[in-house]
Design an enzyme around this catalytic site. Structure first.
Site, PDB file in Angstrom:
ATOM      1  N   ASN A   1      -6.175  -2.978   2.343  1.00  0.00           N
ATOM      2  CA  ASN A   1      -5.931  -4.329   2.149  1.00  0.00           C
ATOM      3  C   ASN A   1      -7.350  -4.884   2.209  1.00  0.00           C
ATOM      4  OD1 ASN A   1      -3.184  -4.642   2.282  1.00  0.00           O
ATOM      5  ND2 ASN A   1      -3.129  -4.642   4.611  1.00  0.00           N
TER       6      ASN A   1
ATOM      7  N   ARG B   1       0.663  -1.269  -0.116  1.00  0.00           N
ATOM      8  CA  ARG B   1       0.078   0.169  -0.141  1.00  0.00           C
ATOM      9  C   ARG B   1       0.808   1.236   0.028  1.00  0.00           C
ATOM     10  NH1 ARG B   1      -3.343  -0.591   5.064  1.00  0.00           N
ATOM     11  NH2 ARG B   1      -1.561  -1.338   5.748  1.00  0.00           N
TER      12      ARG B   1
END
Length: 95
Positions: free
Chosen positions: A40, A22
């Site tokens: 996520n 990320r």
């Protein structure tokens, strides 16, 4: 070069949790002028919603396909974004 903005939803599967994926998406988005978010997903994937010029989105998808050094992307799916939720004016990581 078109100034038209595209909104896309990108789902990335593989070894993408616990490897800085990320944060890699955030850095790539900032470098390419893409806004949106990454999070996520409970199924082990990372989901990204992004907005940018077509050329920037294309380059962003290429970067996401490569991922950070410890990631291993096995599949990436891109589709139009249909959400009515407002897109952030910068790229962010959702928890």
């Amino acid at each position: 070069m078109s100034d038209e903005l595209l909104d896309v939803r990108i789902t990335i599967q593989g070894r993408v949790h616990g490897v800085g994926y990320r944060w890699f998406a955030l850095e790539s988005a900032n470098r390419l002028g893409v806004t949106g978010w990454a999070t996520n997903h409970t199924d082990g994937s990372v989901v990204v919603e992004a907005r940018g010029r077509a050329e920037s989105i294309d380059a962003f998808v290429v970067a996401l396909r490569d991922g950070p050094p410890h990631a291993r992307v096995t599949e990436i799916r891109t589709s139009p974004r249909f959400s009515t939720e407002p897109m952030p004016d910068h790229f962010t990581i959702l928890r």
